[in-house]
Scaffold this motif. Sequence first.
Motif, PDB file in Angstrom:
ATOM      1  N   GLU A 134       0.808  -1.219   0.000  1.00  0.00           N
ATOM      2  CA  GLU A 134       0.000   0.000   0.000  1.00  0.00           C
ATOM      3  C   GLU A 134       0.840   1.268   0.000  1.00  0.00           C
ATOM      4  OE1 GLU A 134      -2.645  -0.189   3.309  1.00  0.00           O
ATOM      5  OE2 GLU A 134      -3.706  -1.973   2.574  1.00  0.00           O
ATOM      6  N   ASP A 135       2.164   1.141   0.082  1.00  0.00           N
ATOM      7  CA  ASP A 135       3.031   2.321   0.034  1.00  0.00           C
ATOM      8  C   ASP A 135       2.945   2.975  -1.341  1.00  0.00           C
ATOM      9  OD1 ASP A 135       3.786   1.711   2.581  1.00  0.00           O
ATOM     10  OD2 ASP A 135       5.767   0.941   2.058  1.00  0.00           O
ATOM     11  N   GLN A 136       3.012   4.299  -1.348  1.00  0.00           N
ATOM     12  CA  GLN A 136       2.969   5.047  -2.605  1.00  0.00           C
ATOM     13  C   GLN A 136       4.064   6.103  -2.614  1.00  0.00           C
ATOM     14  OE1 GLN A 136      -1.080   6.568  -2.736  1.00  0.00           O
ATOM     15  NE2 GLN A 136      -1.755   4.830  -3.957  1.00  0.00           N
ATOM     16  N   LEU A 137       4.724   6.236  -3.753  1.00  0.00           N
ATOM     17  CA  LEU A 137       5.770   7.237  -3.932  1.00  0.00           C
ATOM     18  C   LEU A 137       5.576   7.893  -5.294  1.00  0.00           C
ATOM     19  CD1 LEU A 137       8.407   8.631  -3.022  1.00  0.00           C
ATOM     20  CD2 LEU A 137       9.659   6.738  -4.079  1.00  0.00           C
ATOM     21  N   PHE A 138       5.301   9.193  -5.279  1.00  0.00           N
ATOM     22  CA  PHE A 138       5.070   9.941  -6.510  1.00  0.00           C
ATOM     23  C   PHE A 138       6.211  10.943  -6.709  1.00  0.00           C
ATOM     24  CE2 PHE A 138       0.889   8.843  -4.805  1.00  0.00           C
ATOM     25  CZ  PHE A 138       0.337   8.164  -5.879  1.00  0.00           C
ATOM     26  N   ARG A 139       6.650  11.031  -7.946  1.00  0.00           N
ATOM     27  CA  ARG A 139       7.680  12.002  -8.313  1.00  0.00           C
ATOM     28  C   ARG A 139       7.070  13.017  -9.272  1.00  0.00           C
ATOM     29  NH1 ARG A 139      13.573  10.665 -11.050  1.00  0.00           N
ATOM     30  NH2 ARG A 139      14.175  12.808 -11.495  1.00  0.00           N
ATOM     31  N   LEU A 140       7.223  14.300  -8.954  1.00  0.00           N
ATOM     32  CA  LEU A 140       6.670  15.368  -9.776  1.00  0.00           C
ATOM     33  C   LEU A 140       7.794  16.237 -10.300  1.00  0.00           C
ATOM     34  CD1 LEU A 140       4.496  15.000  -7.135  1.00  0.00           C
ATOM     35  CD2 LEU A 140       3.199  16.438  -8.701  1.00  0.00           C
ATOM     36  N   THR A 141       7.765  16.513 -11.591  1.00  0.00           N
ATOM     37  CA  THR A 141       8.789  17.326 -12.221  1.00  0.00           C
ATOM     38  C   THR A 141       8.332  18.778 -12.331  1.00  0.00           C
ATOM     39  OG1 THR A 141       7.934  16.743 -14.409  1.00  0.00           O
ATOM     40  CG2 THR A 141       9.689  15.362 -13.505  1.00  0.00           C
ATOM     41  N   TYR A 142       9.231  19.613 -12.793  1.00  0.00           N
ATOM     42  CA  TYR A 142       9.000  21.050 -12.882  1.00  0.00           C
ATOM     43  C   TYR A 142       7.806  21.416 -13.763  1.00  0.00           C
ATOM     44  CZ  TYR A 142      11.583  19.934 -17.093  1.00  0.00           C
ATOM     45  OH  TYR A 142      11.997  19.346 -18.257  1.00  0.00           O
ATOM     46  N   ASP A 143       7.434  20.547 -14.725  1.00  0.00           N
ATOM     47  CA  ASP A 143       6.344  20.857 -15.650  1.00  0.00           C
ATOM     48  C   ASP A 143       5.024  20.191 -15.267  1.00  0.00           C
ATOM     49  OD1 ASP A 143       7.200  18.306 -16.143  1.00  0.00           O
ATOM     50  OD2 ASP A 143       7.348  18.524 -18.327  1.00  0.00           O
ATOM     51  N   GLY A 144       4.962  19.603 -14.062  1.00  0.00           N
ATOM     52  CA  GLY A 144       3.720  19.022 -13.586  1.00  0.00           C
ATOM     53  C   GLY A 144       3.501  17.566 -13.926  1.00  0.00           C
ATOM     54  N   GLN A 145       4.466  16.912 -14.542  1.00  0.00           N
ATOM     55  CA  GLN A 145       4.317  15.490 -14.827  1.00  0.00           C
ATOM     56  C   GLN A 145       4.437  14.685 -13.544  1.00  0.00           C
ATOM     57  OE1 GLN A 145       6.331  13.856 -18.336  1.00  0.00           O
ATOM     58  NE2 GLN A 145       6.961  15.913 -18.886  1.00  0.00           N
TER      59      GLN A 145
END
Length: 294
Positions: A134-145
Amino acid sequence: MSTPFYVSPEQVMKDRADFARKGIARGRSVVAVPYVDGILFVSENPSQALHKVSEIYDRIAFAAVGRYNEFENLRIAGVRLADMRGYAYDRRDVTGRGLANAYAQTLGTIFSNGGEKPYEVEIFVAEVGENATEDQLFRLTYDGQVADEHGFAVMGGQTEPVVKSLEASYTEAAPLEYALRAAVTALGQSEKGERVIPTEDLEVAVLDRTRSQIRKFVRLSPARLDALLGDRGPSTPAGPETSEVGMGGGGSITASTTSTSDDPADPTDQVSGKVAPLEDPNSGEPPIAPPSSE
């Protein structure tokens, strides 16, 4: 009448992306590594005043690289959004996915708006679950991806040598000590060779699912890091950094910061084994959202 100067939209977006990437690359890397009891964040950060890794809500953490004043505005906005949603509805309604989507909209709008420069930041939003699946890891870049990361993740600085080192040493569901050693060793890799990062220059925090408190975020003290890392040889501090110390150009968001203090009802820190103070030892500020009595 003179002809107006024309630049194609493709070229404008490319120039803005190059500008943001160069700013992010000047910083130092942040590593996120899942381990058996949660998610570990490790970064080289000699500053005692500025944090790259912080708590957002009960089970949610935020990590960033790039220009400090920009990602600090994003962190504060995330704290406010989470606090308001948890107060108006339920604490369980605050999720890492929801925060990641909100950040993506903000970063995407700023990047596509030609009236201001793009944010020179990349961020992690992590949520620890009841179990590893159930762990979640999100990576967000400078352009919102937004990217949903599985396994370890690295952002900022020169990532290639760090990623290569982790690919060779990372083990799924490893204990905290092993995951920490692998992450710190990877951060010491560079194109010029390997160096040993001083313990006092490390910023390390975990989302620990085994804690009895509602809030799962804990910073690891230098004493605890010394015990986990052991003798690593003579330390080699890094040179000055230019990107992440920028304090100018404050945004429109001001006020509260997050707290890393424990639940007053059970102040024992299960990671360090010490009794936590009622205030954040780094910022000296009280918690912004006391946990409920559930």
